[in-house]
Design a protein around this motif. Sequence first.
Motif, PDB file in Angstrom:
ATOM      1  N   VAL A 184       0.844  -1.194   0.000  1.00 17.33           N
ATOM      2  CA  VAL A 184       0.000   0.000   0.000  1.00 17.33           C
ATOM      3  C   VAL A 184       0.879   1.244   0.000  1.00 17.33           C
ATOM      4  N   THR A 185       0.532   2.201  -0.839  1.00 20.41           N
ATOM      5  CA  THR A 185       1.167   3.521  -0.822  1.00 20.41           C
ATOM      6  C   THR A 185       0.125   4.536  -0.379  1.00 20.41           C
ATOM      7  N   VAL A 186       0.412   5.264   0.689  1.00 19.70           N
ATOM      8  CA  VAL A 186      -0.485   6.302   1.201  1.00 19.70           C
ATOM      9  C   VAL A 186       0.126   7.658   0.870  1.00 19.70           C
ATOM     10  N   ILE A 187      -0.583   8.448   0.094  1.00 20.10           N
ATOM     11  CA  ILE A 187      -0.083   9.756  -0.331  1.00 20.10           C
ATOM     12  C   ILE A 187      -0.698  10.831   0.550  1.00 20.10           C
ATOM     13  N   GLY A 188       0.135  11.479   1.347  1.00 21.24           N
ATOM     14  CA  GLY A 188      -0.321  12.470   2.315  1.00 21.24           C
ATOM     15  C   GLY A 188      -0.222  11.914   3.719  1.00 21.24           C
ATOM     16  N   LEU A 189       0.679  12.455   4.521  1.00 20.80           N
ATOM     17  CA  LEU A 189       0.893  11.940   5.880  1.00 20.80           C
ATOM     18  C   LEU A 189       0.470  12.972   6.923  1.00 20.80           C
ATOM     19  N   GLY A 190      -0.741  13.479   6.761  1.00 21.15           N
ATOM     20  CA  GLY A 190      -1.298  14.435   7.702  1.00 21.15           C
ATOM     21  C   GLY A 190      -2.141  13.754   8.761  1.00 21.15           C
ATOM     22  N   SER A 236       8.688   8.083   1.848  1.00 21.59           N
ATOM     23  CA  SER A 236       9.332   8.491   0.610  1.00 21.59           C
ATOM     24  C   SER A 236       8.747   9.828   0.165  1.00 21.59           C
ATOM     25  N   ALA A 237       9.506  10.553  -0.627  1.00 22.03           N
ATOM     26  CA  ALA A 237       9.006  11.806  -1.197  1.00 22.03           C
ATOM     27  C   ALA A 237       8.210  11.566  -2.473  1.00 22.03           C
ATOM     28  N   LYS A 238       8.315  10.350  -3.051  1.00 23.65           N
ATOM     29  CA  LYS A 238       7.598  10.026  -4.275  1.00 23.65           C
ATOM     30  C   LYS A 238       6.912   8.670  -4.137  1.00 23.65           C
ATOM     31  N   PRO A 239       5.732   8.505  -4.755  1.00 23.74           N
ATOM     32  CA  PRO A 239       5.046   7.219  -4.696  1.00 23.74           C
ATOM     33  C   PRO A 239       5.864   6.099  -5.328  1.00 23.74           C
ATOM     34  N   GLU A 240       5.671   4.917  -4.801  1.00 22.82           N
ATOM     35  CA  GLU A 240       6.308   3.729  -5.344  1.00 22.82           C
ATOM     36  C   GLU A 240       5.231   2.752  -5.798  1.00 22.82           C
ATOM     37  N   PRO A 241       5.543   1.846  -6.724  1.00 26.47           N
ATOM     38  CA  PRO A 241       4.543   0.878  -7.168  1.00 26.47           C
ATOM     39  C   PRO A 241       3.934   0.125  -5.996  1.00 26.47           C
ATOM     40  N   ALA A 242       2.643  -0.139  -6.077  1.00 22.77           N
ATOM     41  CA  ALA A 242       1.928  -0.794  -4.983  1.00 22.77           C
ATOM     42  C   ALA A 242       0.693  -1.476  -5.536  1.00 22.77           C
ATOM     43  N   ASP A 243       0.047  -2.259  -4.687  1.00 22.10           N
ATOM     44  CA  ASP A 243      -1.249  -2.849  -5.048  1.00 22.10           C
ATOM     45  C   ASP A 243      -2.382  -1.849  -4.819  1.00 22.10           C
ATOM     46  N   VAL A 244      -2.223  -1.026  -3.778  1.00 21.87           N
ATOM     47  CA  VAL A 244      -3.255  -0.065  -3.385  1.00 21.87           C
ATOM     48  C   VAL A 244      -2.614   1.312  -3.233  1.00 21.87           C
ATOM     49  N   PHE A 245      -3.277   2.315  -3.786  1.00 30.24           N
ATOM     50  CA  PHE A 245      -2.856   3.705  -3.601  1.00 30.24           C
ATOM     51  C   PHE A 245      -3.978   4.446  -2.881  1.00 30.24           C
ATOM     52  N   ILE A 246      -3.672   5.027  -1.731  1.00 33.19           N
ATOM     53  CA  ILE A 246      -4.643   5.825  -0.987  1.00 33.19           C
ATOM     54  C   ILE A 246      -4.227   7.288  -1.066  1.00 33.19           C
ATOM     55  N   ILE A 247      -5.134   8.132  -1.520  1.00 31.85           N
ATOM     56  CA  ILE A 247      -4.871   9.575  -1.602  1.00 31.85           C
ATOM     57  C   ILE A 247      -5.555  10.257  -0.427  1.00 31.85           C
ATOM     58  N   ALA A 248      -4.764  10.819   0.462  1.00 32.97           N
ATOM     59  CA  ALA A 248      -5.295  11.477   1.665  1.00 32.97           C
ATOM     60  C   ALA A 248      -4.622  12.835   1.820  1.00 32.97           C
ATOM     61  N   VAL A 249      -4.840  13.692   0.848  1.00 31.46           N
ATOM     62  CA  VAL A 249      -4.186  15.005   0.813  1.00 31.46           C
ATOM     63  C   VAL A 249      -5.197  16.099   1.129  1.00 31.46           C
ATOM     64  N   PRO A 250      -4.733  17.300   1.466  1.00 34.61           N
ATOM     65  CA  PRO A 250      -5.662  18.386   1.798  1.00 34.61           C
ATOM     66  C   PRO A 250      -6.506  18.815   0.599  1.00 34.61           C
ATOM     67  N   THR A 251      -7.744  19.216   0.876  1.00 37.39           N
ATOM     68  CA  THR A 251      -8.629  19.819  -0.128  1.00 37.39           C
ATOM     69  C   THR A 251      -9.220  21.090   0.475  1.00 37.39           C
ATOM     70  N   PRO A 252      -8.454  22.163   0.511  1.00 40.04           N
ATOM     71  CA  PRO A 252      -8.923  23.408   1.114  1.00 40.04           C
ATOM     72  C   PRO A 252      -9.876  24.162   0.194  1.00 40.04           C
ATOM     73  N   SER A 270      -9.688  11.938   0.495  1.00 37.93           N
ATOM     74  CA  SER A 270      -9.822  13.379   0.736  1.00 37.93           C
ATOM     75  C   SER A 270     -11.248  13.840   0.475  1.00 37.93           C
ATOM     76  N   THR A 271     -11.748  14.722   1.342  1.00 44.27           N
ATOM     77  CA  THR A 271     -13.065  15.308   1.130  1.00 44.27           C
ATOM     78  C   THR A 271     -13.075  16.034  -0.207  1.00 44.27           C
ATOM     79  N   SER A 272     -14.068  15.723  -1.056  1.00 51.26           N
ATOM     80  CA  SER A 272     -14.028  16.215  -2.437  1.00 51.26           C
ATOM     81  C   SER A 272     -15.418  16.543  -2.958  1.00 51.26           C
ATOM     82  N   PRO A 273     -15.504  17.457  -3.926  1.00 47.46           N
ATOM     83  CA  PRO A 273     -16.790  17.764  -4.560  1.00 47.46           C
ATOM     84  C   PRO A 273     -17.327  16.568  -5.327  1.00 47.46           C
TER      85      PRO A 273
END
Length: 420
Positions: free
Chosen positions: A7-13, A71-87, A120-123
């Motif tokens: 799993v790669t999780v993008i956004g560590l907030g 890591s500063a960049k995503p790596e290949p994975a089975d699952v990608f989770i995007i959890a970044v800010p949406t201001p 991420s909370t999104s429209p």
Amino acid sequence: MPELKNVTVIGLGYIGLPTAALIASRGMQVVGVDTKEHVVRTVGSGAIHISEPDLDGLVSKVVSSGALTTSAKPEPADVFIIAVPTPIDHENRPDLSHVDAAVESILDILAPDNLVILESTSPIGTTESIARKIGERRPDLHVGTNGKEGGAVHVAYCPERVLPGRILTELINNDRCIGGITPACTRLAQRFYKMFVRGACVATTARAAELVKLTENAFRDTNIAFANELSLICDRFDINVWEVIDIANRHPRVNVLRPGPGVGGHCIAVDPWFIIDSAPDLARVMRTSREVNNSKTKKIIECAEALIDDHPYANVACCGLTFKANVDDLRESPAMDIALHLAAKYGPRIKVVEPNLRQLPSQLAEYRVDFMDIDEALRSCEIAILLVDHDEFKMVPLADRRHLDVIDTRGIWQDMPART
């Protein structure tokens, strides 16, 4: 069925880091990605950069075991989770630049059978846009099976719905709402979340899941607006709003919330604008609720200025900066806005008390205000603006604050005359 081991999780907030640590603790290999170098370095060393009960121990454990790396960049994975800010931007419109950047960062490394999840909370329609972008940029892949053989990437939306201070517990126990672009996407995302979630994983469409998240917080914002509006009406007629609410709530079908100095936090103060922006002609109650809650902050500033101007030599304790009690989170905090305004106008006369922060926020430091604990503030101040109902403030006895002129926005010092 696709394997879901890496799993790669993008956004560590506030959401991404606890999620990454929890998944790593369930036997999966997780890479946490963030664009901030200090976050990557801090988490990679087994430490944390946010305050959340029990998170430090969990992160230390999974990093030490090698289950969580950064890591500063995503790596290949089975699952990608995007959890970044949406201001929201200065016009109260959703800013999806972080989501767009996260999607761009994985386009070249996506592979058949991958699962891409937006948290991420999104429209409404954001998840569909991600699926379209994948299809446009990677014609060798298609979203969901749709009767096709090979090359399937699964895309789904699953919003977080946790309370700061209880994030780890609620990540495990709360029900999750999961909406895939296709039924196959939904089923695979459900299978993934059931690996670490005890709550129900409720299936729906991507659009419905997006609106569910927005609905939850818009509903809460509207209820808070009712309480804040009621407090202003009570002020006009010199009625104790806390007494009115306590008695009204004795009705078996009434549950009026308690007013405050506005609404803060990344969710409730922001999410209704996503609906308003999508349907401005229909979301009239939601827009009014946002306006009421924002105007309450301005009203508290006006009341505070009037009181301080009546006491030209008095020191003023601003009690609390965070958006809610007993956390260190300053995001969208009305208390912070009030303190900043007063500090800019009155400078060193303002004394700041925030027991959940170790140092004065940089925004306030330039105004030469003092940062002190509640006991020192009680000794050195003649005015108190009670902005957050922290436990430390609730425990202050009447004898220690009887000398103060108080504006109590939270109703925790009701045993003395207070302005709301």
